[in-house]
Design a protein around this motif. Structure first.
Motif, PDB file in Angstrom:
ATOM      1  N   ASN A  56       0.870  -1.179   0.000  1.00 60.17           N
ATOM      2  CA  ASN A  56       0.000   0.000   0.000  1.00 60.17           C
ATOM      3  C   ASN A  56       0.905   1.227   0.000  1.00 60.17           C
ATOM      4  O   ASN A  56       1.315   1.721   1.047  1.00 60.17           O
ATOM      5  N   ASP A  57       1.234   1.713  -1.188  1.00 59.46           N
ATOM      6  CA  ASP A  57       2.094   2.887  -1.330  1.00 59.46           C
ATOM      7  C   ASP A  57       1.298   4.181  -1.371  1.00 59.46           C
ATOM      8  O   ASP A  57       1.832   5.236  -1.696  1.00 59.46           O
ATOM      9  N   SER A  58       0.013   4.112  -1.055  1.00 59.49           N
ATOM     10  CA  SER A  58      -0.811   5.319  -1.006  1.00 59.49           C
ATOM     11  C   SER A  58      -0.793   5.880   0.414  1.00 59.49           C
ATOM     12  O   SER A  58      -0.261   5.263   1.332  1.00 59.49           O
ATOM     13  N   ASP A  59      -1.395   7.048   0.590  1.00 56.16           N
ATOM     14  CA  ASP A  59      -1.466   7.646   1.922  1.00 56.16           C
ATOM     15  C   ASP A  59      -2.814   7.383   2.594  1.00 56.16           C
ATOM     16  O   ASP A  59      -3.133   7.978   3.612  1.00 56.16           O
ATOM     17  N   THR A  60      -3.599   6.470   2.021  1.00 59.13           N
ATOM     18  CA  THR A  60      -4.918   6.133   2.558  1.00 59.13           C
ATOM     19  C   THR A  60      -4.958   4.653   2.909  1.00 59.13           C
ATOM     20  O   THR A  60      -4.452   3.817   2.161  1.00 59.13           O
ATOM     21  N   ALA A  61      -5.569   4.330   4.032  1.00 59.72           N
ATOM     22  CA  ALA A  61      -5.691   2.930   4.441  1.00 59.72           C
ATOM     23  C   ALA A  61      -6.574   2.162   3.465  1.00 59.72           C
ATOM     24  O   ALA A  61      -7.555   2.695   2.937  1.00 59.72           O
ATOM     25  N   ILE A  62      -6.223   0.922   3.235  1.00 56.68           N
ATOM     26  CA  ILE A  62      -7.040   0.020   2.427  1.00 56.68           C
ATOM     27  C   ILE A  62      -7.939  -0.746   3.379  1.00 56.68           C
ATOM     28  O   ILE A  62      -7.466  -1.326   4.360  1.00 56.68           O
ATOM     29  N   ARG A  63      -9.236  -0.739   3.115  1.00 55.00           N
ATOM     30  CA  ARG A  63     -10.198  -1.477   3.952  1.00 55.00           C
ATOM     31  C   ARG A  63     -10.285  -2.933   3.549  1.00 55.00           C
ATOM     32  O   ARG A  63     -10.438  -3.809   4.380  1.00 55.00           O
ATOM     33  N   ALA A  64     -10.243  -3.208   2.231  1.00 51.20           N
ATOM     34  CA  ALA A  64     -10.362  -4.582   1.756  1.00 51.20           C
ATOM     35  C   ALA A  64      -9.735  -4.719   0.378  1.00 51.20           C
ATOM     36  O   ALA A  64      -9.749  -3.787  -0.420  1.00 51.20           O
ATOM     37  N   VAL A  65      -9.182  -5.902   0.121  1.00 51.69           N
ATOM     38  CA  VAL A  65      -8.629  -6.247  -1.186  1.00 51.69           C
ATOM     39  C   VAL A  65      -9.272  -7.558  -1.612  1.00 51.69           C
ATOM     40  O   VAL A  65      -9.361  -8.500  -0.818  1.00 51.69           O
ATOM     41  N   HIS A  66      -9.718  -7.609  -2.856  1.00 52.47           N
ATOM     42  CA  HIS A  66     -10.336  -8.807  -3.400  1.00 52.47           C
ATOM     43  C   HIS A  66      -9.521  -9.256  -4.603  1.00 52.47           C
ATOM     44  O   HIS A  66      -9.406  -8.514  -5.584  1.00 52.47           O
ATOM     45  N   PHE A  67      -8.931 -10.452  -4.516  1.00 51.74           N
ATOM     46  CA  PHE A  67      -8.212 -11.061  -5.634  1.00 51.74           C
ATOM     47  C   PHE A  67      -9.161 -12.047  -6.299  1.00 51.74           C
ATOM     48  O   PHE A  67      -9.778 -12.875  -5.628  1.00 51.74           O
ATOM     49  N   ASP A  68      -9.259 -11.976  -7.621  1.00 51.57           N
ATOM     50  CA  ASP A  68     -10.111 -12.874  -8.380  1.00 51.57           C
ATOM     51  C   ASP A  68      -9.245 -13.459  -9.483  1.00 51.57           C
ATOM     52  O   ASP A  68      -8.655 -12.706 -10.274  1.00 51.57           O
ATOM     53  N   PHE A  69      -9.169 -14.782  -9.570  1.00 56.48           N
ATOM     54  CA  PHE A  69      -8.261 -15.398 -10.535  1.00 56.48           C
ATOM     55  C   PHE A  69      -8.766 -16.781 -10.923  1.00 56.48           C
ATOM     56  O   PHE A  69      -9.555 -17.398 -10.214  1.00 56.48           O
ATOM     57  N   GLY A  70      -8.307 -17.258 -12.066  1.00 56.45           N
ATOM     58  CA  GLY A  70      -8.695 -18.578 -12.522  1.00 56.45           C
ATOM     59  C   GLY A  70      -7.777 -19.060 -13.615  1.00 56.45           C
ATOM     60  O   GLY A  70      -7.110 -18.279 -14.286  1.00 56.45           O
ATOM     61  N   HIS A  71      -7.721 -20.360 -13.774  1.00 51.92           N
ATOM     62  CA  HIS A  71      -6.981 -20.981 -14.868  1.00 51.92           C
ATOM     63  C   HIS A  71      -7.554 -22.373 -15.105  1.00 51.92           C
ATOM     64  O   HIS A  71      -8.195 -22.948 -14.231  1.00 51.92           O
ATOM     65  N   ASP A  72      -7.351 -22.879 -16.294  1.00 50.88           N
ATOM     66  CA  ASP A  72      -7.934 -24.155 -16.701  1.00 50.88           C
ATOM     67  C   ASP A  72      -9.434 -24.122 -16.413  1.00 50.88           C
ATOM     68  O   ASP A  72     -10.131 -23.273 -16.901  1.00 50.88           O
TER      69      ASP A  72
END
Length: 132
Positions: A56-72
């Motif tokens: 988090n290189d911003s000056d604001t706190a992150i409340r949540a991060v959502h990773f979405d990924f898939g393969h095959d």
């Protein structure tokens, strides 16, 4: 001190536990892990696991991060909690390097950022730096 059911006090139980070799090995492992983290040494990711370090290189706190990924034929998503400004978070994905993954970031001030990250990036240890 009150004795427990076996007639031994808690301090005797603790002393006996600390005399065990396994206890010392456990404490040594904790100390070694803490030292590596303190000195910034990153462990190698387990084989077949894509290890992402989100900064988090911003000056604001992150409340949540959502990773979405898939393969095959599989799809997965992972949610992470708060990350303070300047902090980083390690996230393990069951995903091949270079395939890219979607990221949605929700900041404390309500701002939302969405992007596809690291498509074409090789290596099992990768970084994502978040700026605003």
């Amino acid at each position: 001190m009150k004795p427990n059911r076996q007639g031994r006090s808690w301090d005797e139980i603790v002393v006996d536990a600390l005399r065990a070799p396994a206890a010392w090995l456990f404490l040594l492992g904790l100390a070694a892990g803490a030292a590596l983290v303190h000195w910034g040494v990153e462990p190698e990711p387990p084989e077949g696991v894509l290890m992402i370090t989100l900064h988090n290189d911003s000056d604001t706190a992150i409340r949540a991060v959502h990773f979405d990924f898939g393969h095959d034929l599989s799809e997965s998503s992972i949610r992470e909690g708060e990350i303070a400004p300047g902090e980083r978070r390690h996230v393990a994905l069951n995903h091949p390097p270079g395939a890219g993954f979607n990221v949605e970031i929700r900041y404390a001030d309500g701002h939302v950022q969405e992007f596809c990250a690291n498509r074409g990036v090789d290596g099992w240890a990768q970084e994502v730096r978040v700026y605003r």
